[in-house]
Design an enzyme around this catalytic site. Structure first.
Site, PDB file in Angstrom:
ATOM      1  N   ASP A  57       0.829  -1.205   0.000  1.00  0.00           N
ATOM      2  CA  ASP A  57       0.000   0.000   0.000  1.00  0.00           C
ATOM      3  C   ASP A  57       0.867   1.261   0.000  1.00  0.00           C
ATOM      4  O   ASP A  57       1.934   1.291   0.610  1.00  0.00           O
ATOM      5  CB  ASP A  57      -0.901  -0.011   1.238  1.00  0.00           C
ATOM      6  N   ASN A 105     -10.500  -2.507  -6.631  1.00  0.00           N
ATOM      7  CA  ASN A 105      -9.655  -1.567  -7.374  1.00  0.00           C
ATOM      8  C   ASN A 105     -10.158  -1.303  -8.787  1.00  0.00           C
ATOM      9  O   ASN A 105      -9.769  -0.314  -9.419  1.00  0.00           O
ATOM     10  CB  ASN A 105      -8.208  -2.067  -7.440  1.00  0.00           C
TER      11      ASN A 105
END
EC number: 2.5.1.89
Length: 280
Positions: A57, A105
């Site tokens: 991340d 996503n």
């Protein structure tokens, strides 16, 4: 966003850049190398996690620090993968699973998703033809709803998996188009179909049967011992939620493209300091 909000974000960005410059100073001064050596000597090679999973991340936020677009952050993040796999392999860890792209996503802006797909295609081909991958006999697999990906990315994944399918020294799993809840739903559907066909009875359904129908079914050590998340966020974001019931979690403030070997070693050292009880 108001003027105060913009100023706040600018100051936050400047603060992060100061930290990065400080890290670079430490790198250049040799201090981190000394600390790395201390950490490495402190790690018990007989008590390593067999399977380390990483939530990579912070790519986009790293790009903001450098004043670049999001793609630049994703590119840096993809380049970081090679380094981290080398660190894990050299330490003696057998399995690494990387959370590359979630099913959620797909909701990001189309331009960003399209560029990510181009990057994935390129990187799977690069992995498949990487001399180091073959020298160390690294098995590469993708887990997730691969059918949701563009055909060209599916082709690249298949190529990488075929090129490495006979290797068993080190295992790299790429979670792409992956969602932990969806994985469980898909497993339940497969089991329900078998019940419907009379192949199994409802009474036969247990943890082991569900394990056998997950995306990770044929992986060695499917349950991660240690999950590392970069960027400072402290959640697992729908990642390996069935398999992580007894995983140790380690959260690191640094963004993924800036993740260093010293951060990796600290995570492993922290893991070894914990007493794993497995519910006992």
């Amino acid at each position: 966003m108001g003027i105060l909000g913009k100023i706040k974000n600018k100051l936050k960005s400047i603060g992060k850049r100061v930290i990065i410059d400080f890290y670079r100073f430490l790198d250049n001064s040799g201090v981190l190398k000394i600390y790395e050596k201390i950490l490495e000597e402190a790690i018990d090679k007989d008590n390593l996690p067999k399977h380390v999973a990483i939530i990579m991340d912070g790519n986009r936020r790293a790009a903001e620090i450098y004043g670049k677009d999001r793609y630049y952050g994703h590119y840096l993040g993809a380049e970081k993968v090679r380094e981290v796999l080398r660190w894990a392999r050299d330490l003696g860890i057998n399995v690494v699973t990387l959370y590359a792209f979630s099913t959620e996503n797909f909701r990001r802006p189309k331009e960003e998703v399209d560029k990510l797909m181009e990057l994935f295609e390129k990187k799977f081909y690069e992995i498949a033809d990487d001399e180091e991958i073959h020298r160390y006999e690294v098995r590469v697999r993708a887990i997730g709803r691969i059918n949701l990906l563009p055909k060209n990315v599916q082709k690249a994944i298949k190529y990488a998996e075929e090129r490495t399918k006979n290797y068993n020294k080190f295992f790299v799993n790429i979670a792409i188009a992956y969602g932990g809840q969806q994985e469980i739903i898909d497993a339940v559907k497969k089991i329900a179909e078998k019940v419907k066909r009379g192949e199994i009875e409802p009474e036969d359904i247990d943890k082991e049967l569900i394990d056998k129908h997950l995306y990770t079914a044929n992986l060695p050590f499917p349950n991660p011992d240690l999950i590392i998340r970069t960027s400072g966020e402290e959640r697992i974001s729908n990642f390996l939620i069935w398999q992580s019931s007894y995983s140790e979690l380690y959260f690191c403030d640094i963004y993924w493209p800036l993740f260093r070997r010293v951060d990796f070693l600290r995570a492993v050292r922290d893991y070894q300091r914990r007493q794993r009880r497995f519910g006992k």
